[in-house]
Design an enzyme around this catalytic site. Structure first.
Site, PDB file in Angstrom:
ATOM      1  N   HIS A 197       0.727  33.705  46.430  1.00 21.24           N
ATOM      2  CA  HIS A 197       2.072  33.771  45.845  1.00 21.24           C
ATOM      3  C   HIS A 197       2.079  33.310  44.403  1.00 21.24           C
ATOM      4  O   HIS A 197       2.851  33.801  43.593  1.00 21.24           O
ATOM      5  CB  HIS A 197       3.052  32.949  46.689  1.00 21.24           C
ATOM      6  N   ARG A 299       6.814  50.833  49.074  1.00 18.59           N
ATOM      7  CA  ARG A 299       6.197  50.461  50.355  1.00 18.59           C
ATOM      8  C   ARG A 299       7.309  50.116  51.348  1.00 18.59           C
ATOM      9  O   ARG A 299       7.729  48.961  51.433  1.00 18.59           O
ATOM     10  CB  ARG A 299       5.275  49.257  50.160  1.00 18.59           C
ATOM     11  N   ARG A 336       6.913  55.999  50.386  1.00 17.03           N
ATOM     12  CA  ARG A 336       5.914  56.160  51.445  1.00 17.03           C
ATOM     13  C   ARG A 336       6.552  55.782  52.776  1.00 17.03           C
ATOM     14  O   ARG A 336       7.194  54.726  52.871  1.00 17.03           O
ATOM     15  CB  ARG A 336       4.725  55.239  51.167  1.00 17.03           C
ATOM     16  N   ASP A 449      -7.368  51.040  49.774  1.00 16.69           N
ATOM     17  CA  ASP A 449      -7.993  51.437  51.036  1.00 16.69           C
ATOM     18  C   ASP A 449      -9.154  52.399  50.813  1.00 16.69           C
ATOM     19  O   ASP A 449     -10.148  52.355  51.543  1.00 16.69           O
ATOM     20  CB  ASP A 449      -6.947  52.044  51.984  1.00 16.69           C
ATOM     21  N   ARG A 459     -10.976  44.827  53.227  1.00 17.49           N
ATOM     22  CA  ARG A 459     -10.368  44.363  51.967  1.00 17.49           C
ATOM     23  C   ARG A 459      -9.739  42.982  52.094  1.00 17.49           C
ATOM     24  O   ARG A 459      -9.347  42.374  51.103  1.00 17.49           O
ATOM     25  CB  ARG A 459      -9.338  45.380  51.464  1.00 17.49           C
TER      26      ARG A 459
HETATM   27  C1  PEP Z   1      -3.793  51.512  48.725  1.00 17.99           C
HETATM   28  O1  PEP Z   1      -4.383  51.462  49.803  1.00 17.99           O
HETATM   29  O2  PEP Z   1      -4.368  51.593  47.615  1.00 17.99           O
HETATM   30  C2  PEP Z   1      -2.321  51.464  48.678  1.00 17.99           C
HETATM   31  C3  PEP Z   1      -1.674  51.687  47.557  1.00 17.99           C
HETATM   32  O3  PEP Z   1      -1.654  51.109  49.802  1.00 17.99           O
HETATM   33  P1  PEP Z   1      -1.591  49.604  50.366  1.00 17.99           P
HETATM   34  O4  PEP Z   1      -2.169  48.694  49.332  1.00 17.99           O
HETATM   35  O5  PEP Z   1      -0.163  49.345  50.636  1.00 17.99           O
HETATM   36  O6  PEP Z   1      -2.429  49.717  51.590  1.00 17.99           O
HETATM   37 MG    MG Z   2      -3.285  51.702  51.654  1.00 15.62          MG
END
Ligand code: PEP
Ligand code: MG
Length: 579
Positions: A197, A299, A336, A449, A459
């Protein structure tokens, strides 16, 4: 060459500490340290009755929660949300029960709070990722309650009449949110990662920050430092040359930022719209102020992370109308649909235990398994679109096949949505991009991702975080596939992962064919400056340089060197003479 300080208290003039830089700013100033955390309360038997101790805890918790709510009322957006969440942590009933049973076992109120909060903190830490990084928030609440019990002020930010660089072990959100930006030139913390944060709020408030700087304990009040967020370094006792170089960069950046908010473009005028990544409609105002030309990634799952039941159509429509209204006048907003899975669990989409949720029933897969929820979301989006005049684009997360692309685009069109696309964040989708883009109206590359799956490294896992580097040529090659497919089919290809916020990598991504960049609003200004330094031809040749490298570090270094040649005065003089 300057030495890199690790944990030592060696303070060679000109030596550096390394951490994760937040943003691109540079600051020079004298250090002031946060006051030290309170010592651990002694584990001695209480001399009060359990009821007396419980009453003390109740009062201390109420005071702390009220103080956090008061702080929340003075700020907006993420800062307010974080402070509200902390006040709820303070009053959490499971925590209160745990503390009470420790008091029944003979502990003092101070010790029971310290131990009880520590247990919950460790549970969060074990969860890792986003939840793990909330552990610091809970530690801060614990310190505040113990301070209230001891009748002491909560440990906090030092007061100073002169501007300073704040150095802390870690900075609590409650403190970061209310930092006096006329005094705090920069921020250095020993703990915290790029998604803590502290980092999120620093980014939002455009504070020049380096977090997770091992060795920050070596810094003492009065030490002069240069905080360089672009390189993630802190230079201790800088030499005259280092100070002059930092000052030049501060002046250059200030002059460029004062130049006004123009649309994103390369040096030759090629437009590269700069869009915002948002997780709530409340972020719209800040994004517009930062010069966002639209939204590249909304998001929606962030709106409903703490809900047990699926949101209703009305609940969703209200949020979407709010967002789209802020970007009226035909500005682009890419929403999204719900992306559940791994660190973003949505109980109402998938509550099964999975040993490996990153490879589980997630993203579009979990929506297909609950098609009624997907249909309700598309209904809410179509209704909000009809009530507003933004340019709404809708996309699905984690699309891996042509069949999935067809499924989602056909469903979106059934609801009258006019621009329906997919995220490319799985290698199979990138490899088949030409056929994906035959079906979808656009692609948006999620580099977070895409990097995780291409490099086979979770990740969220610290032990393999070194692999989560989108500069890797394997990742770039896949992005190049998508860019080429977009160009061949005349379809837009955006980037919305964190890679789009790295000013030099973004130039490479543009060279690989991405047509828009979407990032956290605080990164937009620096991105605009970076793009203006290179032509499309230069961006393409930087992309070639990156693709030719053996690994991520080599690609970054080689591109940095090549980019410096493009922007060197000698190169620019040569170009001017040739014109
Ligand atoms: C990604 O995977 O790069 C992406 C933008 O989605 P999120 O970070 O929400 O998984
Ligand atoms: Mg993603």
């Amino acid at each position: 060459m300057a030495a890199d300080v690790k944990d030592a208290d060696v303070k060679e003039p000109g030596s550096t500490l390394s951490g994760a830089g937040i943003g691109q700013g540079v600051a020079i100033g004298a250090v002031l340290r946060m006051s030290a955390p309170l010592p651990e309360p002694a584990d001695t038997a209480s001399t009060r009755t359990p009821d007396e101790e419980k009453a003390r805890v109740e009062q201390a918790v109420a005071t702390v929660a009220a103080d956090l709510r008061e702080r929340a009322s003075k700020v907006e957006g993420t800062a307010a949300d974080v402070l509200e969440a902390q006040s709820m942590m303070a009053e959490d009933s499971t925590l209160a029960d745990d503390v009470s049973s420790r008091i029944d076992g003979g502990k003092t109120a101070e010790r029971a709070v310290f131990e009880g909060f520590a247990v919950f903190r460790d549970m969060l830490k074990d969860l890792g990722g986003y939840m793990g990084e909330r552990a610091g928030d809970l530690d801060d609440v614990s310190q505040r309650v113990v301070a209230a019990l001891e009748g002491k002020p909560a440990p906090g930010v030092p007061q100073s009449d002169r501007p300073y660089v704040l150095v802390a072990h870690d900075l609590a959100p409650a403190d970061t949110a209310l930092l006096d930006l006329t005094k705090v030139l920069g921020l250095v913390t020993k703990e915290g990662g790029p998604t803590s944060h502290t980092a999120i709020l620093a980014r939002e408030k455009s504070i020049v920050a380096v977090v997770g700087a091992a060795g920050a304990d070596a810094l003492a009040d009065g030490d002069e430092v240069i905080v360089d967020a672009a390189t993630g370094t802190v230079t201790i006792a800088p030499t005259d040359a280092q100070r002059a170089d930092a000052q030049r960069r501060i002046d250059e950046r200030a002059a460029a930022l004062a130049g006004g908010v123009e649309p994103g473009a390369l040096a030759d005028g090629t437009p590269v719209p700069l869009l915002a990544n948002l997780g709530s409609a409340e972020g719209a105002e800040g994004a517009l102020a930062a010069g966002a030309e639209g939204v590249g990634l909304f998001r929606t799952e962030f709106l409903f992370l703490d809900q047990r039941l699926a949101p209703t159509v009305e609940q969703q429509r209200e949020q979407y109308v709010k967002l789209l209204s802020a970007f009226g006048g035909g500005r682009k907003v890419v929403v999204r649909v719900l992306d559940a899975g791994a660190d973003k669990p949505l109980e109402f989409l998938n509550d099964a235990h999975e040993d490996n949720p990153a490879l589980g029933l997630r993203g579009l897969r979990s929506l297909r398994a609950n098609e009624d929820i997907l249909r309700e979301q598309l209904t809410a989006l179509a209704e909000a679109d009809a009530q507003t005049d933004a340019d709404l684009w809708v996309m699905a997360p984690m699309v891996a096949t042509i069949e999935e692309t067809r499924y989602f685009t056909e469903l979106g069109r059934e609801y009258g949505l006019k621009t329906v696309g997919v995220m490319v964040e799985v290698p199979s989708a990138a490899l088949l991009a030409d056929r994906v883009l035959q079906v979808a109206d656009f692609a948006s590359i999620g580099t977070n991702d895409l990097t995780q799956y291409t490099r086979t490294a979770d990740r969220l896992l610290g032990s393999v975080s070194g692999f989560q580097d989108p500069w890797h040529p394997a990742v770039l090659r896949l992005i190049g596939e998508v860019g080429a497919a977009g160009a061949a089919r005349g379809k837009p290809v955006g980037i919305c992962g964190e890679a789009a916020a790295d000013p030099l990598l973004a130039v490479v991504l543009t060279g690989l064919g991405s047509t828009t960049l979407s990032m956290s609003p605080a990164a937009i200004n620096d991105m605009r400056l970076s793009l203006k330094r290179y032509t499309l031809d230069q961006a393409r040749s930087l992309a070639e340089v990156a693709l030719d490298a053996d690994g991520a570090a080599e690609a970054r270094e080689a591109v940095r060197a090549a980019a410096e040649r493009f922007t060197s005065p000698a190169h620019q003089n040569r170009n001017e003479t040739a014109q």
